[in-house]
Design a protein around this motif. Structure first.
Motif: not given
Length: 405
Positions: A12-19, A25-36, A182-184
């Protein structure tokens, strides 16, 4: 590799790992994205650093509170309303930036976007702890999570900078918001591995942060977060000064990719040195490795220095999560994990804010002073408090572990 495959083969691990991967993925985009985004809107790296810092600080403060609610009432009941608020906040920030709104309003909205960011990473670790606790596989599972975090930090900057360069930071953050929602939602509605709600209160006026070793680890993670924040500002401004802004994403991806390699190697070793000692040595090595950034006077050298720093940071993060899982009871573990996540966010805020001011006043290369200074101080602090990171003997029957300090 066999140990990693065994963990990933957990039913069952992949059922929660995939979403969860899509959401993170966007976590790293958010801080740098706000900066830009704010720099694009205002033309100031200082203002951009303050807005990015506001988002990270609010996430650091509010994140543990949402973790506490998830421990008490369940993950889905927290995540679904939280992601709705986040969508409204980040959407509002995009509209305000496109309209070139005043800096104060941009900073306030960025703070709301950070405060409402769903804490999926901490909740995934809570699911692993619930599923694998006591099996001997949990350390490898935490290594998987740290590697996953670094993969997102490898892919996200490239995607972010590409979209920002080809289109605009607004388009980049619209993509990030779509992935988060979508992922959350997918993760929240998947109940596999989710811990049962446990409405237990910690006997402390300041909650989980007062438990043995938690505040100390949060400070260590703050120092590691400063590496992310100051490197984002330093690399972005340095490459822009050289006239090659599109190179910022690949350089930062090199840092994250090297961290994946470091995490893989670290997770495959059977360590005989205690985890607290490994944490202290790891922070000291990170301080030494990030010092190379200050002397990278060209793009090729910056690639090399970023890779060297990346090799060290994932093992230190894995060690910290391993320690806190041993120090805290199951009833409050999601909140404990979010304090570490919040520590990274607060450190990212501190590093981005300080580095942004240094860039505005002294130039891009001065931003690289921040990582070795912060991690060096953290190493000294951990060394002086090593005993508080070692678990106490098991309490006698009937004693409440949640009252432990």
């Amino acid at each position: 590799m066999k140990s990693y495959l065994n963990v990933l083969a957990t039913p069952g691990a992949w059922r929660f790992l995939a979403p969860a991967l899509v959401a993170r993925l966007p976590y790293a985009m958010l801080q740098m994205g706000i900066l830009l985004l704010v720099q694009w809107s205002t033309g100031s790296y200082g203002a951009a650093g303050v807005a990015s810092a506001a988002a990270a600080i609010s996430q650091a403060v509010i994140g543990p509170q949402t973790g506490r609610l998830a421990d008490r009432y369940g993950q889905a009941r927290v995540l679904l309303p939280q992601v709705a608020v986040h969508a409204l906040a980040l959407g509002g920030l995009l509209a305000l930036a496109a309209a070139h709104a005043p800096v104060a309003l941009l900073v306030l909205t960025a703070a709301l976007a950070g405060a409402s960011l769903p804490q999926v990473g901490a909740m995934v670790r809570a699911r692993w702890s619930h599923t694998l606790g006591g099996s001997g596989k949990l350390g490898t599972a935490f290594a998987v999570e740290s590697i996953t975090d670094e993969l997102t930090f490898t892919l996200a900057p490239v995607l972010l900078v590409t979209l920002s360069t080809v289109f605009s930071p607004v388009v980049a953050l619209v993509v990030a918001l779509t992935l988060i929602v979508t992922g959350t939602v997918g993760f929240a509605v998947t109940r596999v591995g989710a811990p049962e709600p446990m409405p237990v209160k910690v006997r402390s006026s300041k909650g989980v942060l007062r438990l043995r070793g938690v505040a100390l680890l949060a400070l260590g993670f703050l120092a590691m977060g400063s590496v992310f924040g100051s490197m984002q500002v330093g690399i972005t401004s340095y490459t822009a000064q050289l006239g090659v802004p599109a190179v910022a994403g690949p350089i930062y991806a090199t840092f994250s990719g090297a961290s994946v390699v470091g995490g893989l190697l670290y997770g495959a070793v059977r360590w005989r040195v205690s985890a607290p000692a490994r944490l202290a040595w790891g922070l000291a090595l990170l301080a030494a490795a990030t010092s190379a950034l200050m002397f990278a006077g060209s793009i090729p050298l910056l690639y090399g220095a970023a890779g060297l720093a990346g090799l060290v940071i994932a093992p230190v993060i894995i060690t910290g999560y391993t320690i806190i899982e041993r120090l805290t009871p199951a009833e409050v573990r999601t909140e404990a994990f979010t304090w570490l996540t919040g520590g990274i966010g607060l450190g990212l805020a501190t590093g981005a804010s300080i580095a942004g001011q240094l860039v505005d006043h002294f130039g891009p290369s001065v931003a690289f002073v921040v990582p070795p200074l912060m991690t060096g101080l953290a190493a000294v602090l951990i060394v002086t408090r090593l005993r508080s990171l070692r678990p106490l003997p098991e309490p006698a029957a009937g004693q409440q572990a949640v009252g432990r300090r």
